[in-house]
Design a protein around this motif. Structure first.
Motif, short mmCIF file in Angstrom:
data_model
loop_
_atom_site.label_atom_id
_atom_site.label_comp_id
_atom_site.label_asym_id
_atom_site.label_seq_id
_atom_site.Cartn_x
_atom_site.Cartn_y
_atom_site.Cartn_z
N SER A 108 6.05 24.11 52.66
CA SER A 108 6.66 23.22 52.14
C SER A 108 7.76 22.38 50.45
O SER A 108 7.49 21.86 49.72
CB SER A 108 5.01 22.38 50.86
OG SER A 108 5.33 23.49 49.96
N VAL A 109 7.86 24.41 50.66
CA VAL A 109 9.03 23.49 50.26
C VAL A 109 9.99 23.19 50.57
O VAL A 109 10.72 22.72 51.38
CB VAL A 109 9.95 25.50 49.75
CG1 VAL A 109 10.79 25.59 49.21
CG2 VAL A 109 8.87 26.21 48.66
N GLY A 110 10.86 22.37 49.60
CA GLY A 110 12.33 21.48 50.14
C GLY A 110 10.82 19.84 50.69
O GLY A 110 11.99 19.17 51.15
N GLN A 111 10.24 19.84 50.63
CA GLN A 111 9.34 18.65 51.65
C GLN A 111 9.27 17.43 50.33
O GLN A 111 8.74 17.44 49.13
CB GLN A 111 8.51 19.34 52.36
CG GLN A 111 8.89 19.99 53.28
CD GLN A 111 9.46 19.60 53.89
OE1 GLN A 111 9.73 18.28 54.80
NE2 GLN A 111 11.75 20.58 54.63
N ILE A 112 8.73 16.47 50.53
CA ILE A 112 8.09 15.05 50.08
C ILE A 112 7.09 14.82 51.14
O ILE A 112 7.23 14.35 52.51
CB ILE A 112 8.77 14.15 50.38
CG1 ILE A 112 10.75 14.46 48.88
CG2 ILE A 112 8.31 12.75 49.45
CD1 ILE A 112 11.09 13.30 48.78
N TYR A 113 6.04 14.77 50.41
CA TYR A 113 4.35 14.24 51.26
C TYR A 113 3.84 13.18 50.54
O TYR A 113 3.65 12.79 49.45
CB TYR A 113 3.56 15.61 51.15
CG TYR A 113 3.84 16.51 52.32
CD1 TYR A 113 4.19 16.80 53.77
CD2 TYR A 113 4.27 17.41 51.30
CE1 TYR A 113 4.67 17.75 53.94
CE2 TYR A 113 4.84 18.87 51.71
CZ TYR A 113 4.88 18.87 53.01
OH TYR A 113 5.13 20.98 53.51
N GLN A 114 3.38 12.24 51.46
CA GLN A 114 2.73 10.83 50.83
C GLN A 114 1.56 11.60 51.00
O GLN A 114 0.54 12.68 52.10
CB GLN A 114 2.77 9.51 52.41
CG GLN A 114 4.32 9.48 52.02
CD GLN A 114 4.85 8.46 53.08
OE1 GLN A 114 5.15 7.93 53.39
NE2 GLN A 114 3.91 8.92 54.73
N CYS A 115 0.43 11.11 50.72
CA CYS A 115 -0.92 11.69 49.68
C CYS A 115 -1.61 11.11 49.42
O CYS A 115 -2.59 10.14 48.46
CB CYS A 115 -0.68 12.43 48.39
SG CYS A 115 -1.48 12.85 47.85
N VAL A 116 -2.95 10.38 50.48
CA VAL A 116 -4.03 9.16 50.11
C VAL A 116 -5.15 9.57 51.51
O VAL A 116 -5.17 11.29 52.10
CB VAL A 116 -3.68 7.90 51.19
CG1 VAL A 116 -1.69 7.39 50.72
CG2 VAL A 116 -3.15 7.89 52.78
N ASP A 117 -6.63 9.44 51.23
CA ASP A 117 -7.40 9.87 51.42
C ASP A 117 -7.90 8.67 52.36
O ASP A 117 -8.22 7.10 52.29
CB ASP A 117 -8.68 10.41 50.58
CG ASP A 117 -9.37 10.52 51.31
OD1 ASP A 117 -10.30 10.25 52.62
OD2 ASP A 117 -10.73 11.20 50.24
N PRO A 118 -7.75 8.76 53.90
CA PRO A 118 -8.16 7.02 54.55
C PRO A 118 -10.02 7.58 54.89
O PRO A 118 -9.79 6.02 55.21
CB PRO A 118 -7.64 8.45 56.11
CG PRO A 118 -8.05 9.61 56.11
CD PRO A 118 -7.64 10.15 54.47
N GLU A 119 -10.34 8.40 53.71
CA GLU A 119 -12.22 7.72 53.98
C GLU A 119 -12.65 6.46 53.03
O GLU A 119 -12.93 6.41 52.55
CB GLU A 119 -12.68 9.45 53.57
CG GLU A 119 -13.11 10.19 55.64
CD GLU A 119 -12.78 9.58 56.14
OE1 GLU A 119 -14.20 8.50 56.53
OE2 GLU A 119 -12.41 9.25 57.41
N LEU A 120 -11.10 6.63 52.10
CA LEU A 120 -11.87 5.79 50.88
C LEU A 120 -11.35 4.46 51.11
O LEU A 120 -10.21 4.07 52.26
CB LEU A 120 -10.70 6.12 50.00
CG LEU A 120 -11.15 8.01 49.40
CD1 LEU A 120 -10.50 8.16 48.13
CD2 LEU A 120 -12.81 7.65 49.18
N SER A 121 -11.94 3.30 50.25
CA SER A 121 -11.65 2.28 51.38
C SER A 121 -11.13 1.32 49.40
O SER A 121 -11.79 2.23 48.90
CB SER A 121 -12.38 1.46 51.77
OG SER A 121 -13.56 1.43 50.99
N TRP A 122 -11.13 0.36 49.33
CA TRP A 122 -10.19 -0.69 48.08
C TRP A 122 -11.62 -1.23 47.68
O TRP A 122 -11.94 -1.60 47.02
CB TRP A 122 -8.63 -1.67 48.75
CG TRP A 122 -8.26 -1.36 48.65
CD1 TRP A 122 -7.64 -0.79 50.09
CD2 TRP A 122 -7.35 -0.34 48.23
NE1 TRP A 122 -5.55 0.17 49.76
CE2 TRP A 122 -5.80 0.23 48.56
CE3 TRP A 122 -7.11 -0.53 46.29
CZ2 TRP A 122 -4.96 0.55 48.43
CZ3 TRP A 122 -5.82 0.02 45.84
CH2 TRP A 122 -4.74 0.76 46.46
#
Length: 210
Positions: free
Chosen positions: A196-210
């Motif tokens: 993970s060093v030097g990496q950029i990650y998006q971070c969401v939970d597909p089980e949650l809804s608006w």
């Protein structure tokens, strides 16, 4: 025992990080402008530092007191502040970490930063686009540093327990929500992985809804 230093520990995501890493048996050091805002720090008897990250000398003094092998996490952010911490505070912090040879750093920003700006809605850009741009500058400063960094860009943050359904992704459009405690879990996972060093990650939970 691994030491984890959390900048922005007084509230919000930083406070959730404190609880998560303490419960996971790490040695936690909390850093905030006003640590007393988080009563849990005293309850858990954690070491803490009062540090205004927009003050370069305070940042340098704080970082000089930290263990060299600590994992550093920053959740610092500000919205419509007179002096936003998002860029300048992280610039001071990154520079101080380099000067003190503290290498491992995880920065939490948000969806919409950097190359994901194109996916931010016009309404979001108008509402909090300035903060996102500040965070993007912080990402750029970090990416050109010598630190072993990882960047997490979470979606909309909510209170709630660890779900174990949050996902890290790269190089694609993402929208969604995630619990603060789940971001903490994904932060731990990222810090443990050399890849993970030097990496950029998006971070969401597909089980949650608006």
């Amino acid at each position: 025992m691994q030491t984890v230093v959390i900048f922005g520990a007084a509230s919000g995501l930083g406070a959730a990080m404190v609880d998560y890493f303490h419960d996971a048996d790490y040695k936690v050091i909390a850093v905030a402008r006003d640590p007393s805002r988080n009563s849990r720090l005293a309850e858990l008897k954690l070491d803490s530092f009062s540090c205004d990250a927009t003050d370069q000398k305070q940042v340098e003094q704080t970082v000089a007191s930290l263990p060299k092998d600590a994992w550093i996490i920053s959740t610092m952010g500000s919205y419509r502040a007179d002096v936003p911490v998002d860029y300048i505070g992280h610039r001071y912090l990154i520079n101080a970490l380099e000067a003190n040879h503290i290498k491992r750093f995880l920065l939490v920003t948000s969806l919409g930063c950097g190359d994901s700006w194109q996916y931010l809605s016009a309404r979001s850009k108008q509402g909090f686009g300035a903060a996102v741009r500040e965070k993007s500058l912080a990402e750029s400063w970090l990416q050109t540093s010598t630190l072993d960094y990882t960047i997490l860009r979470p979606g909309g943050l909510k209170e709630g327990d660890v779900t174990h359904t949050g996902q890290l992704s790269q190089h694609q459009e993402k929208h969604g929500l995630i619990h603060r405690s789940e971001v903490a879990r994904l932060a731990e996972t990222s810090l443990k992985k050399a890849e993970s060093v030097g990496q950029i990650y998006q971070c969401v939970d597909p089980e949650l809804s608006w």
